[in-house]
Design a protein around this motif. Structure first.
Motif, PDB file in Angstrom:
ATOM      1  N   THR A  29      51.166 -11.048  12.281  1.00  0.00           N
ATOM      2  CA  THR A  29      52.091 -11.426  11.229  1.00  0.00           C
ATOM      3  C   THR A  29      51.751 -10.628   9.971  1.00  0.00           C
ATOM      4  OG1 THR A  29      52.122 -13.659  12.148  1.00  0.00           O
ATOM      5  CG2 THR A  29      53.081 -13.362   9.973  1.00  0.00           C
ATOM      6  N   MET A  30      52.775 -10.172   9.239  1.00  0.00           N
ATOM      7  CA  MET A  30      52.536  -9.412   8.019  1.00  0.00           C
ATOM      8  C   MET A  30      53.732  -9.582   7.097  1.00  0.00           C
ATOM      9  SD  MET A  30      54.880  -6.856   8.516  1.00  0.00           S
ATOM     10  CE  MET A  30      54.376  -5.523   7.431  1.00  0.00           C
ATOM     11  N   GLY A  31      53.716  -8.888   5.971  1.00  0.00           N
ATOM     12  CA  GLY A  31      54.841  -8.992   5.057  1.00  0.00           C
ATOM     13  C   GLY A  31      54.685  -8.083   3.865  1.00  0.00           C
ATOM     14  N   ILE A  32      55.489  -8.330   2.829  1.00  0.00           N
ATOM     15  CA  ILE A  32      55.510  -7.459   1.658  1.00  0.00           C
ATOM     16  C   ILE A  32      54.157  -7.402   0.966  1.00  0.00           C
ATOM     17  CG2 ILE A  32      56.338  -9.283   0.120  1.00  0.00           C
ATOM     18  CD1 ILE A  32      57.979  -7.139  -1.356  1.00  0.00           C
ATOM     19  N   THR A  33      53.393  -8.496   1.017  1.00  0.00           N
ATOM     20  CA  THR A  33      52.065  -8.501   0.389  1.00  0.00           C
ATOM     21  C   THR A  33      51.154  -7.468   1.026  1.00  0.00           C
ATOM     22  OG1 THR A  33      52.160 -10.782  -0.393  1.00  0.00           O
ATOM     23  CG2 THR A  33      49.974  -9.897   0.071  1.00  0.00           C
ATOM     24  N   MET A  34      51.234  -7.315   2.344  1.00  0.00           N
ATOM     25  CA  MET A  34      50.419  -6.316   3.020  1.00  0.00           C
ATOM     26  C   MET A  34      50.858  -4.906   2.645  1.00  0.00           C
ATOM     27  SD  MET A  34      49.555  -5.812   7.082  1.00  0.00           S
ATOM     28  CE  MET A  34      48.602  -7.325   7.190  1.00  0.00           C
ATOM     29  N   VAL A  35      52.149  -4.717   2.441  1.00  0.00           N
ATOM     30  CA  VAL A  35      52.658  -3.405   2.029  1.00  0.00           C
ATOM     31  C   VAL A  35      51.973  -2.988   0.722  1.00  0.00           C
ATOM     32  CG1 VAL A  35      54.685  -2.092   1.294  1.00  0.00           C
ATOM     33  CG2 VAL A  35      54.885  -3.737   3.164  1.00  0.00           C
ATOM     34  N   GLY A  36      51.888  -3.942  -0.220  1.00  0.00           N
ATOM     35  CA  GLY A  36      51.240  -3.652  -1.491  1.00  0.00           C
ATOM     36  C   GLY A  36      49.737  -3.517  -1.366  1.00  0.00           C
ATOM     37  N   ALA A  37      49.137  -4.365  -0.542  1.00  0.00           N
ATOM     38  CA  ALA A  37      47.677  -4.358  -0.398  1.00  0.00           C
ATOM     39  C   ALA A  37      47.167  -3.061   0.213  1.00  0.00           C
ATOM     40  CB  ALA A  37      47.228  -5.546   0.444  1.00  0.00           C
ATOM     41  N   VAL A  38      47.912  -2.474   1.111  1.00  0.00           N
ATOM     42  CA  VAL A  38      47.522  -1.187   1.708  1.00  0.00           C
ATOM     43  C   VAL A  38      47.354  -0.136   0.606  1.00  0.00           C
ATOM     44  CG1 VAL A  38      48.376   0.741   3.103  1.00  0.00           C
ATOM     45  CG2 VAL A  38      48.492  -1.575   4.004  1.00  0.00           C
ATOM     46  N   SER A  91      43.162 -16.463  -3.583  1.00  0.00           N
ATOM     47  CA  SER A  91      43.335 -16.350  -2.130  1.00  0.00           C
ATOM     48  C   SER A  91      44.317 -17.364  -1.577  1.00  0.00           C
ATOM     49  CB  SER A  91      41.984 -16.517  -1.421  1.00  0.00           C
ATOM     50  OG  SER A  91      41.420 -17.781  -1.720  1.00  0.00           O
ATOM     51  N   GLY A  92      44.577 -18.426  -2.330  1.00  0.00           N
ATOM     52  CA  GLY A  92      45.520 -19.438  -1.843  1.00  0.00           C
ATOM     53  C   GLY A  92      46.271 -20.083  -2.990  1.00  0.00           C
ATOM     54  N   SER A 106      47.403 -12.515  -3.641  1.00  0.00           N
ATOM     55  CA  SER A 106      46.628 -11.269  -3.568  1.00  0.00           C
ATOM     56  C   SER A 106      47.119 -10.181  -4.521  1.00  0.00           C
ATOM     57  CB  SER A 106      46.682 -10.718  -2.140  1.00  0.00           C
ATOM     58  OG  SER A 106      46.192 -11.646  -1.220  1.00  0.00           O
ATOM     59  N   ALA A 107      46.178  -9.394  -5.030  1.00  0.00           N
ATOM     60  CA  ALA A 107      46.514  -8.260  -5.885  1.00  0.00           C
ATOM     61  C   ALA A 107      47.428  -7.298  -5.132  1.00  0.00           C
ATOM     62  CB  ALA A 107      45.244  -7.541  -6.326  1.00  0.00           C
ATOM     63  N   GLY A 108      48.519  -6.920  -5.777  1.00  0.00           N
ATOM     64  CA  GLY A 108      49.464  -6.004  -5.144  1.00  0.00           C
ATOM     65  C   GLY A 108      50.457  -6.676  -4.227  1.00  0.00           C
ATOM     66  N   VAL A 117      46.544 -18.375  17.990  1.00  0.00           N
ATOM     67  CA  VAL A 117      46.557 -17.818  16.636  1.00  0.00           C
ATOM     68  C   VAL A 117      45.127 -17.636  16.156  1.00  0.00           C
ATOM     69  CG1 VAL A 117      47.198 -18.201  14.221  1.00  0.00           C
ATOM     70  CG2 VAL A 117      48.803 -18.816  16.040  1.00  0.00           C
ATOM     71  N   VAL A 118      44.830 -16.445  15.647  1.00  0.00           N
ATOM     72  CA  VAL A 118      43.495 -16.123  15.151  1.00  0.00           C
ATOM     73  C   VAL A 118      43.610 -15.691  13.694  1.00  0.00           C
ATOM     74  CG1 VAL A 118      41.483 -14.622  15.401  1.00  0.00           C
ATOM     75  CG2 VAL A 118      42.727 -15.383  17.432  1.00  0.00           C
ATOM     76  N   ASN A 119      42.791 -16.264  12.813  1.00  0.00           N
ATOM     77  CA  ASN A 119      42.809 -15.919  11.394  1.00  0.00           C
ATOM     78  C   ASN A 119      41.740 -14.885  11.065  1.00  0.00           C
ATOM     79  OD1 ASN A 119      43.669 -19.043  11.525  1.00  0.00           O
ATOM     80  ND2 ASN A 119      44.675 -18.075   9.782  1.00  0.00           N
ATOM     81  N   VAL A 120      42.158 -13.808  10.393  1.00  0.00           N
ATOM     82  CA  VAL A 120      41.221 -12.780   9.919  1.00  0.00           C
ATOM     83  C   VAL A 120      41.595 -12.473   8.469  1.00  0.00           C
ATOM     84  CG1 VAL A 120      40.264 -10.473  10.271  1.00  0.00           C
ATOM     85  CG2 VAL A 120      41.036 -11.806  12.244  1.00  0.00           C
ATOM     86  N   PRO A 121      41.051 -13.228   7.503  1.00  0.00           N
ATOM     87  CA  PRO A 121      41.424 -13.044   6.094  1.00  0.00           C
ATOM     88  C   PRO A 121      40.705 -11.878   5.431  1.00  0.00           C
ATOM     89  CG  PRO A 121      39.825 -14.810   6.280  1.00  0.00           C
ATOM     90  CD  PRO A 121      40.122 -14.357   7.687  1.00  0.00           C
ATOM     91  N   GLY A 122      41.231 -11.476   4.259  1.00  0.00           N
ATOM     92  CA  GLY A 122      40.538 -10.477   3.461  1.00  0.00           C
ATOM     93  C   GLY A 122      41.406  -9.346   2.965  1.00  0.00           C
ATOM     94  N   ALA A 123      41.275  -9.041   1.673  1.00  0.00           N
ATOM     95  CA  ALA A 123      41.884  -7.856   1.047  1.00  0.00           C
ATOM     96  C   ALA A 123      43.386  -7.756   1.285  1.00  0.00           C
ATOM     97  CB  ALA A 123      41.178  -6.586   1.528  1.00  0.00           C
TER      98      ALA A 123
END
Length: 326
Positions: free
Chosen positions: A97-106, A191-192, A162-164, A69-75
């Motif tokens: 791994t992703m989810g609804i938060t990424m849908v909004g963040a995009v 962020s957390g 996260s925003a969005g 597992v590799v962590n790459v945080p941000g935005a």
């Protein structure tokens, strides 16, 4: 899963054509994999927890030989998304791994890399969200909070992820359902969950949103008051009514999924799907779901792809309504 093995003696001849056919067969494609899972967030968050839980069951169930597992945080995950799409193209050993938060963040980050660039493999979990206030808050009920939102939406300060993201979306939906002005939503992203919790306990924000499991200990300790959960039914073992029970027509689940890079082959996609399905059917996964308070929201690759497409449209509509997307 079975692994096809070959013993080549001096008199054994395997033509290139035959070898190619065997390597492309379903039996070979479903052999245990060495995997790397990118968690597009800092350690300790929901995506990190999901990634490491999946890491555990993939190896314990024999679905994978090893998992890193590799962590790459941000935005809101979009930094990790861009890196993943660039590095995982055609790669049968990388997942994210992703989810609804990424849908909004995009959308809110105007990301140059979208979710159309990844290959959906499976939806994994659904996480109930909860609306909370500090224990000493004057808002004793959801009705009290709704009245404040209707009177002046901008004076209700929210804390969340996260925003969005899912937390932000829920705050907007609650404000709109309360009769407030979603375009004046006063939302502070963190962020957390720990940072958002500190702000609430310090009395610097009015209300907060996060996964129920992240705030559960503080709710049970009496430091936070839970006003309502966002799911269609109550959280097992928690005496917290749903938003809908209280007359607010709002329902939202913080779902999480797993995707592969662009340009993978059908055999690679099948191998990923088989490994994930095997892991999610294991007793270890059932224990993790129960321990973390996650709902089993499994969808296979094709069903998840269709769901993801519909979620992108739904989230865009909500974020446009609350003024985050023009």
């Amino acid at each position: 899963m079975q692994t096809t093995s070959f013993r080549l003696g001096r008199r054994t001849f395997v033509s290139a054509a035959v070898l190619s056919a065997v390597l492309g067969s379903p039996a070979f494609a479903q052999a245990p994999l060495d995997l790397k899972i990118l968690a597009p967030a800092a350690p300790g968050g929901g995506w990190d927890s999901a990634s490491r839980s999946l890491q555990q069951v993939l190896t314990s169930s024999g679905a994978s030989k090893s998992v890193q597992v590799v962590n790459v945080p941000g935005a809101g995950g979009t930094v990790g998304l861009a890196q993943f799409v660039n590095n995982a193209k055609g790669d049968g050993h990388q997942l994210m791994t992703m989810g609804i938060t990424m849908v909004g963040a995009v959308l809110t980050n105007k990301s140059q890399v979208g979710l159309d660039s990844v290959t959906p493999i499976a939806r994994l979990t659904g996480d109930p969200l909860v609306v909370v206030v500090p224990a000493n808050s004057p808002h004793k009920t959801l009705k009290d909070l709704a009245a404040a939102l209707k009177a002046d939406t901008s004076k209700v300060v929210w804390a969340g992820g996260s925003a969005g993201g899912a937390d932000h979306i829920l705050a907007g939906l609650v404000s709109k359902a309360a009769g407030g002005d979603p375009s004046k939503l006063n939302y502070v992203p963190f962020s957390g969950g720990g940072e958002a919790l500190a702000e609430m306990l310090g009395g610097r924000v009015t209300a907060g949103v996060s996964g129920y499991n992240e705030f559960e200990s503080q709710i049970k300790a009496g430091k936070l008051r839970a006003l309502g959960v966002s799911t269609g039914k109550r959280v097992t073992g928690a005496d917290v009514p749903t938003l809908k029970e209280q007359g607010m027509d709002v329902e939202l689940v913080n779902w999480r999924g797993i995707v592969a890079g662009p340009g993978i082959t059908p055999a690679q996609k099948q191998a990923f799907g088989a490994a994930i399905a095997k892991a999610l059917k294991s007793p270890e996964w059932e224990k993790i779901l129960k321990a973390r308070g996650w709902d089993d929201a499994y969808l296979g690759a094709d069903e998840f792809a269709a769901f993801l497409k519909s979620e992108q449209a739904r989230v865009k509509d909500v974020l446009t309504t609350i003024g985050l997307v023009k």
